[in-house]
Design a protein around this motif. Structure first.
Motif, PDB file in Angstrom:
ATOM      1  N   GLU A   1      22.829  59.685  31.260  1.00  0.00           N
ATOM      2  CA  GLU A   1      21.829  60.774  31.322  1.00  0.00           C
ATOM      3  C   GLU A   1      21.150  60.974  29.960  1.00  0.00           C
ATOM      4  O   GLU A   1      19.946  61.206  29.891  1.00  0.00           O
ATOM      5  N   ALA A   2      21.939  60.911  28.903  1.00  0.00           N
ATOM      6  CA  ALA A   2      21.378  61.079  27.555  1.00  0.00           C
ATOM      7  C   ALA A   2      20.412  59.940  27.226  1.00  0.00           C
ATOM      8  O   ALA A   2      19.377  60.151  26.580  1.00  0.00           O
ATOM      9  N   LEU A   3      20.735  58.726  27.679  1.00  0.00           N
ATOM     10  CA  LEU A   3      19.811  57.598  27.506  1.00  0.00           C
ATOM     11  C   LEU A   3      18.522  57.846  28.289  1.00  0.00           C
ATOM     12  O   LEU A   3      17.415  57.590  27.807  1.00  0.00           O
TER      13      LEU A   3
ATOM     14  N   ILE B   1      16.005  60.213  26.684  1.00  0.00           N
ATOM     15  CA  ILE B   1      15.209  59.571  25.629  1.00  0.00           C
ATOM     16  C   ILE B   1      14.164  58.651  26.258  1.00  0.00           C
ATOM     17  O   ILE B   1      13.006  58.638  25.853  1.00  0.00           O
TER      18      ILE B   1
END
Lengths: 285, 285
Positions: B250-252, B255
């Motif tokens: 999710e963090a990728l 971005i």
């Protein structure tokens, strides 16, 4: 011996000047006269000026080593000047796309040769104090021609810059963008995202950070890089990055599926492949 | 002064022995008599034997520092022996889940206290040559109680192990699994996947590896870890890893979306947050 004009006497430009000082006549251009005087005193340049236009006509090679925004306006300026017939202009800009576009627009119908330059060198430091004549020793240094004429002059530029000791590699703009996406941009995104995920999952990095070992620290070291600089870099290579990021998320998914299925054979095969490649990274085959 | 029996005189067990040697009476257990003799000669242990059963009854603390498969069978053996009433058994196993399960089955209805141990220490080296009495100095060392009785005895075990100089932290099994997933397991997966993606995109690592800079090397360093060992570690913490891996992807994705939309503000905010956390990792608030 050639006359080389270097604009920008920071870490990249100043180190090039220092490494070329004994082979060529170096003219430094900087907006700050104190820096010019100091660079002369330290035998980094032979002479200096704040006015590029006054010296550009003498140059065999012009190296643009300022921030990207200044490089863009300098290219426009150079397009208006009378330069030597066989002049080669190159740059040390941290992002390439906009520089290549401007160079093509400005120099396309002219005699002027532009060759992009990208050394895999540089530290966290900046300014004249960071100048190091051995900065480029053994470092990969890409020369990126933007048209046929530029391609023909790559060997000449390599020859002139030889004494910096870099490993020069000619590469086209698309190859360069794709390579940077995979070996530099996506690793930065991977690191930034890993820190954000850990904070989301575990809370304050000041707290969970007490428990982390070297693995987490190494893997996220480049997440400490300057966010503003990296925002610019990532936005300037959008297309190649999105492609490489998809290959990365697929590789993550492969491991996740093997893990979720408890497929020991497949999981070990995926990890072994990575282990083997990592252990032989950059070794001569 | 307590009597401490340590089974396994490799890097982890041997270094514990060496660090405890001057405070306690250390009995080393190893399957290899040459190693026992050498450990005695080097003043790592006071006495040694190949037979745990012969000495277990004397122990105030028993430390199991062999491979996980041996720890599992040793726990079963210990369940059959007469031990001291207040004995504490702990381990230095590289994965925890199966050890905790076996310890609960074997010791649950008994007087014996089992407390899991997990030090964030260790190098690539192994065996008696890797023994280092300062290996645990300043290192996070988790003590993981598996039941109420075990929880009550954590302060006692801390006290006995004090001279190794580690930073002991009590943590429950679920917290331990979740923490390891995020700070160790997912970073390893991120690194393994990054190498596999780069090979898929760029070909042989021996070739593209010539062009990589420190960022790629740091971010993928732990992909050089032993694939077999990490297959075991990942499979032993499946559930927590899959959770943390989703937070990471999710963090990728966050971005990637900011990048694809050319949303400079959002992208810089995401990168800044990571930069700030990484720069203050583990600093006392």
């Amino acid at each position: 011996m050639k006359t080389i004009v270097i604009q920008g006497l920071g870490e990249m430009g100043g180190s090039l000047a220092a490494a070329l000082y004994h082979q060529h006549h170096i003219i430094g251009v900087d907006q700050n006269t104190d820096i010019i005087n100091e660079a002369c005193a330290k035998q980094i340049i032979h002479e200096g000026t704040t006015n590029l236009s006054a010296v550009a006509g003498k140059a065999d090679v012009i190296i643009l080593a300022t921030p990207v925004s200044v490089i863009l306006s300098t290219i426009k300026t150079l397009g208006q000047l009378v330069l030597k017939d066989d002049v080669i202009i190159t740059d040390a800009g941290s992002t390439k796309q906009s520089i290549f576009e401007q160079a093509k627009i400005t120099f396309d119908q002219q005699y002027i040769t532009f060759i992009g330059g990208h050394a895999m060198a540089g530290t966290q430091n900046s300014g004249l104090d960071a100048v190091n004549p051995t900065l480029y020793q053994g470092v990969p240094y890409f020369l990126i021609p933007i048209d046929k004429q530029s391609k023909q002059n790559v060997p000449e530029l390599k020859q002139i810059l030889q004494s910096i000791g870099a490993n020069f590699t000619e590469i086209d703009t698309q190859q360069h963008d794709d390579l940077m996406a995979m070996i530099s941009d996506v690793p930065h995104i991977a690191a930034f995202a890993l820190v954000n995920a850990a904070v989301k999952q575990l809370g304050d990095a000041q707290v969970f950070g007490q428990y982390v070992a070297g693995g987490f620290k190494d893997t996220t070291r480049i997440a400490g890089s300057n966010a503003k600089v990296w925002t610019d870099i990532l936005l300037s290579n959008q297309d190649s990055i999105v492609d490489s990021l998809h290959v990365y998320t697929e590789a993550l998914k492969e491991i996740e599926i093997a893990l979720t299925n408890g497929n020991r054979l497949e999981l070990e095969a995926l990890l072994s492949r990575a282990q083997d490649s990592r252990q032989h990274l950059g070794e001569k085959a």
